[in-house]
Design an enzyme around this catalytic site. Structure first.
Site, PDB file in Angstrom:
ATOM      1  N   ARG A 125       0.813  -1.218   0.000  1.00 51.57           N
ATOM      2  CA  ARG A 125       0.000   0.000   0.000  1.00 51.57           C
ATOM      3  C   ARG A 125       0.850   1.274   0.000  1.00 51.57           C
ATOM      4  NH1 ARG A 125      -2.308  -3.745  -0.996  1.00 51.57           N
ATOM      5  NH2 ARG A 125      -4.219  -4.620  -0.123  1.00 51.57           N
ATOM      6  N   SER A 128     -11.113   0.976   3.584  1.00 50.54           N
ATOM      7  CA  SER A 128     -10.324   0.600   4.762  1.00 50.54           C
ATOM      8  C   SER A 128      -9.582   1.821   5.295  1.00 50.54           C
ATOM      9  CB  SER A 128      -9.325  -0.499   4.413  1.00 50.54           C
ATOM     10  OG  SER A 128      -9.994  -1.675   4.022  1.00 50.54           O
ATOM     11  N   GLU A 148      -4.266   4.187   6.024  1.00 47.42           N
ATOM     12  CA  GLU A 148      -4.281   3.939   4.587  1.00 47.42           C
ATOM     13  C   GLU A 148      -4.911   5.125   3.875  1.00 47.42           C
ATOM     14  OE1 GLU A 148      -6.394   0.676   1.693  1.00 47.42           O
ATOM     15  OE2 GLU A 148      -5.109  -0.079   3.295  1.00 47.42           O
TER      16      GLU A 148
END
Length: 300
Positions: free
Chosen positions: A173, A222, A292
């Site tokens: 990520r 998320s 995130e």
């Protein structure tokens, strides 16, 4: 004439002054953005970034605004939206796709052409540019698994160049040192697969997402990255935080990894809840959850 009026004059209907962030962010929160611009081509980008540098204007590049939390104070500067960059081209087992192309439509296109390798990332919200910029992924597949190169505009130099994957430093990520690049296009190389099997996988992923994620409420997906050897949603659930609320923001009872705009939440409600969840998880487990989502603007 102020700087934003000049941008409006240049881009006409492709620039919107004082746009309420609620209209474009997936959280449906945030204050006013001074100007949102929808460039159509590289020439537009070059002009815009030269003007931004000359006038020392703050800017933010975004696709679907599906992974950001924008302050209630709004954004003083230019939001550069990639909506007009929507080309896609297939050459055998390779696909070259523009930054503003919807990620899920791109995955559907690959599956329709019996191309295997990213079907488990179906139904991820956002655009190709956003997925590349954060190495988006799901169910063990990541954007960079199939990425071969990216076509970028070097914002500082005003030059277009293609960067091979081996030249890019990336991880889970994250993509490092891309702050000065505008991603124009990404190239992907796939294996050939069985179309029926690929559609089965894709449909199963979509079904699971709809069943397990609170897609009926505004959110930005998320909130936290997956900690090594664990899951953010499990940690949050184990800490008894499912359903915990601050103002109109709530930790989803359906999936603890999501914070939802449950009841006319403000961005401040959501930000306060994010910070509280991090604090409680760290207090009870010793694990620091890493965001995130991208925080845009100032929060107290």
């Amino acid at each position: 004439m102020n700087v934003y009026s000049i941008i409006k004059e240049k881009f006409k209907d492709d620039a919107v002054l004082n746009l309420n962030a609620k209209e474009i962010t997936s959280y449906k929160t945030g204050g006013k953005i001074e100007v949102v611009v929808y460039p159509r081509n590289v020439e537009d980008l070059v002009w815009l970034f030269e003007f931004i540098k000359k006038e020392n204007i703050n800017y933010f590049i975004c696709g679907n605004c599906s992974n950001i939390l924008l302050s209630d104070e709004g954004f003083k500067g230019v939001f550069i939206k990639t909506d007009k960059f929507k080309n896609i081209f297939k050459n055998k087992n390779k696909i070259f796709v523009s930054c503003g192309y919807d990620w899920d439509r791109f995955i559907e296109f690959s599956v329709l052409n019996s191309l295997k390798g990213l079907e488990k990332t179906s139904y991820i919200p956002g655009t190709v540019g956003g997925a590349v910029r954060m190495n988006a992924g799901a169910f063990g597949e990541e954007t960079f698994d199939r990425l071969i190169n990216v076509l970028v505009l070097d914002i500082q130099k005003g030059a277009v160049k293609r960067i091979e994957k081996k030249e890019i430093k990336y991880g889970y990520r994250r993509v490092d040192n891309f702050e000065n690049y505008f991603i124009i296009e990404a190239g992907f190389e796939f294996e050939y697969g069985n179309k029926e099997n690929l559609f089965e996988i894709r449909n199963d992923v979509i079904k699971r997402r709809k069943e397990k994620q609170p897609l009926e409420y505004p959110s930005a997906g998320s909130v936290f990255k997956r900690p090594e050897g664990n899951y953010a949603s499990k940690l949050i659930d184990d800490c008894g935080l499912k359903g915990f609320r601050i103002g109109g923001a709530m930790v989803s009872t359906k999936h603890a990894g999501f914070i939802i705009n449950y009841d006319n939440a403000t961005s401040t409600d959501i930000y306060s809840l994010i910070m509280k969840v991090r604090e409680e998880v760290y207090k009870k487990t010793g694990i620091k959850l890493e965001l995130e989502q991208i925080i845009v603007g100032e929060f107290n």
